[in-house]
Motif scaffolding. Structure first.
Motif, PDB file in Angstrom:
ATOM      1  N   SER A  46       0.571  -1.264  -0.332  1.00 23.99           N
ATOM      2  CA  SER A  46      -0.284   0.385  -0.043  1.00 23.99           C
ATOM      3  C   SER A  46       0.494   0.945   0.116  1.00 23.99           C
ATOM      4  O   SER A  46       1.719   1.943   1.044  1.00 23.99           O
ATOM      5  CB  SER A  46      -0.742   0.264   1.180  1.00 23.99           C
ATOM      6  N   GLY A  49      -1.629   5.761   1.529  1.00 25.14           N
ATOM      7  CA  GLY A  49      -2.895   5.272   2.969  1.00 25.14           C
ATOM      8  C   GLY A  49      -4.418   6.647   2.620  1.00 25.14           C
ATOM      9  O   GLY A  49      -4.863   6.715   3.810  1.00 25.14           O
ATOM     10  N   GLY A  94      -3.643  -2.113  -2.036  1.00 25.24           N
ATOM     11  CA  GLY A  94      -4.170  -1.342  -0.392  1.00 25.24           C
ATOM     12  C   GLY A  94      -5.574  -1.145   0.294  1.00 25.24           C
ATOM     13  O   GLY A  94      -5.695  -0.361  -0.207  1.00 25.24           O
ATOM     14  N   GLU A  95      -4.930   0.094   0.955  1.00 23.28           N
ATOM     15  CA  GLU A  95      -5.455   0.720   2.002  1.00 23.28           C
ATOM     16  C   GLU A  95      -5.640   2.659   1.287  1.00 23.28           C
ATOM     17  O   GLU A  95      -6.434   2.987   1.714  1.00 23.28           O
ATOM     18  CB  GLU A  95      -5.993   1.591   3.381  1.00 23.28           C
ATOM     19  N   TYR A 287       1.503  -8.311   4.457  1.00 25.50           N
ATOM     20  CA  TYR A 287       0.974  -6.969   3.833  1.00 25.50           C
ATOM     21  C   TYR A 287       1.617  -6.344   4.091  1.00 25.50           C
ATOM     22  O   TYR A 287       2.010  -5.858   5.479  1.00 25.50           O
ATOM     23  CB  TYR A 287      -0.148  -6.840   4.031  1.00 25.50           C
ATOM     24  N   LYS A 289       1.642  -1.900   5.191  1.00 23.73           N
ATOM     25  CA  LYS A 289       0.847  -0.969   4.984  1.00 23.73           C
ATOM     26  C   LYS A 289       2.134   0.604   4.885  1.00 23.73           C
ATOM     27  O   LYS A 289       2.944   0.349   4.170  1.00 23.73           O
ATOM     28  CB  LYS A 289       0.745  -0.551   6.356  1.00 23.73           C
ATOM     29  N   SER A 298      -4.170  -9.028   6.149  1.00 28.62           N
ATOM     30  CA  SER A 298      -4.899  -7.349   5.472  1.00 28.62           C
ATOM     31  C   SER A 298      -6.050  -7.413   6.398  1.00 28.62           C
ATOM     32  O   SER A 298      -6.994  -6.348   6.575  1.00 28.62           O
ATOM     33  CB  SER A 298      -5.096  -6.680   3.832  1.00 28.62           C
ATOM     34  N   LEU A 301      -5.411  -5.458  10.003  1.00 19.19           N
ATOM     35  CA  LEU A 301      -4.625  -4.354  10.680  1.00 19.19           C
ATOM     36  C   LEU A 301      -4.024  -3.585  11.567  1.00 19.19           C
ATOM     37  O   LEU A 301      -3.510  -2.242  11.826  1.00 19.19           O
ATOM     38  CB  LEU A 301      -4.809  -3.462   9.447  1.00 19.19           C
TER      39      LEU A 301
END
Length: 367
Positions: A46, A49, A94-95, A287, A289, A298, A301
């Protein structure tokens, strides 16, 4: 083509193509001095964010969406280390929305230089020729998350600008043009999360992207993340949409495939999971972040039991061979009940495969 054929194994797993890694895991199982050097085959990264959309179904709505990102120079060092330690592939997702990272083009170029296969899961709603060129030059595949049927429906579901739908379509068309010019083999797919708001026009959208020239169109069910704040779609009944698979299959051709994720839908609808231990965590994937934290899964988290360390403070080797990862292995082995995990999670098919290897029946020699 068979009714449920899945050329890209989207609803299946690919661990069968890595028998040496599986044997390494089998041999190391239960012995930390061996387990600590069992490095992942695949990682999800990721790079940022935050996101430019606020999708109604977002599984990670419990995260803050702060304006944080992985710093380029340090990430490049870690990427080279990933490759040297045996990581084979990265999915940038990702996020946050990965294309928002200002250096994503250079990052993808570097991955290719150090022999890391790359892919991208994205809303594809961005501007910038350099990014588009790099994506098509480097990625093995991209999957565009497109969950609306037209500008208005798309804006409603994605909680984005009404210009987003047309911008995404234009980017897909440009990407296909660049792919042709570069003569690259990047597979381009579109994925739709099946919701009541878009169910009536799924086949129409599939036909549209087929005409544009994408390689495949995926329809997947909603799977509720245990920590998701919103619960609008938590108990969706997908039985009413069973006929969609047949309707979509009529669009299949030698150059275009539809994948109705029947297996995932069936698991979610009927709560099908026969294993109670997760074997893929913390061995076969990881994963990363946008904060630099490395997690084993994931789905967890915010659970420090799944955090091994941080690449801003440690090398990846130090993170992966840390006492924190050793503790995670013990936690997963002794305390995590996989039956209570998120249904149809990314590692579900791999866990079924590994479970069967660890729990063979008495007839396995009759091949």
């Amino acid at each position: 083509m068979g009714k449920h054929e899945d050329k890209y194994r989207i609803d299946h797993h690919k661990l069968i193509y890595h028998p040496c890694r599986v044997m390494e895991w089998m041999d190391a199982f239960g012995e930390w001095e061996k387990e600590k050097s069992c490095y992942p085959i695949y990682m999800e990264v990721s790079p940022v964010g935050y996101c430019n959309h606020h999708c109604k179904f977002c599984a990670l709505d419990f995260l803050t969406g702060k304006k944080i990102l992985l710093e380029k120079e340090l990430l490049l060092k870690r990427l080279q280390e990933f490759s040297l330690l045996g990581v084979k592939s990265l999915m940038f997702a990702g996020e946050g929305e990965p294309t928002l990272h200002p250096d994503i083009a250079e990052i993808l170029d570097f991955c290719t230089q150090v022999k890391l296969d790359t892919s991208l899961t994205t809303n594809f709603d961005f501007s910038g020729e350099e990014k588009l060129q790099s994506i098509m030059r480097n990625c093995k595949w991209i999957k565009v998350s497109m969950n609306g049927l037209d500008p208005e429906n798309y804006a409603l579901i994605h909680q984005s600008s009404k210009n987003s739908f047309n911008r995404v379509i234009n980017n897909i068309e440009k990407a296909l043009e660049i792919r042709g010019t570069l003569q690259q083999k990047c597979t381009i797919g579109v994925q739709l999360l099946l919701l009541p708001e878009n169910a009536s026009g799924v086949a129409v959208l599939a036909k549209k992207v087929k005409e544009i020239g994408v390689d495949y169109f995926v329809v997947k069910p909603y799977s509720h993340h245990p920590e998701t704040i919103g619960d609008t779609y938590k108990d969706l009944d997908y039985g009413q949409y069973a006929s969609l698979e047949e309707e979509l299959s009529e669009l299949n051709s030698s150059s275009f495939k539809t994948v109705f994720r029947f297996s995932a839908l069936n698991k979610i609808q009927n709560n099908l999971r026969y294993y109670d231990q997760c074997y893929s965590v913390p061995f076969f994937w990881a994963y990363l972040k946008s904060t630099g934290d490395v997690f084993g899964c994931s789905c967890f988290l915010t659970n420090k039991n799944f955090c091994y360390g941080n690449i801003n403070k440690q090398t990846f080797r130090e993170v992966w061979e840390s006492e924190e990862r050793r503790a995670c292995i013990q936690y997963v082995r002794n305390h995590l009940n996989a039956i209570e995990c998120r249904l149809a999670c990314r590692m579900d098919e791999i866990n079924r495969y590994l479970w069967d290897l660890k729990h063979p029946n008495e007839h396995v020699n009759f091949i």
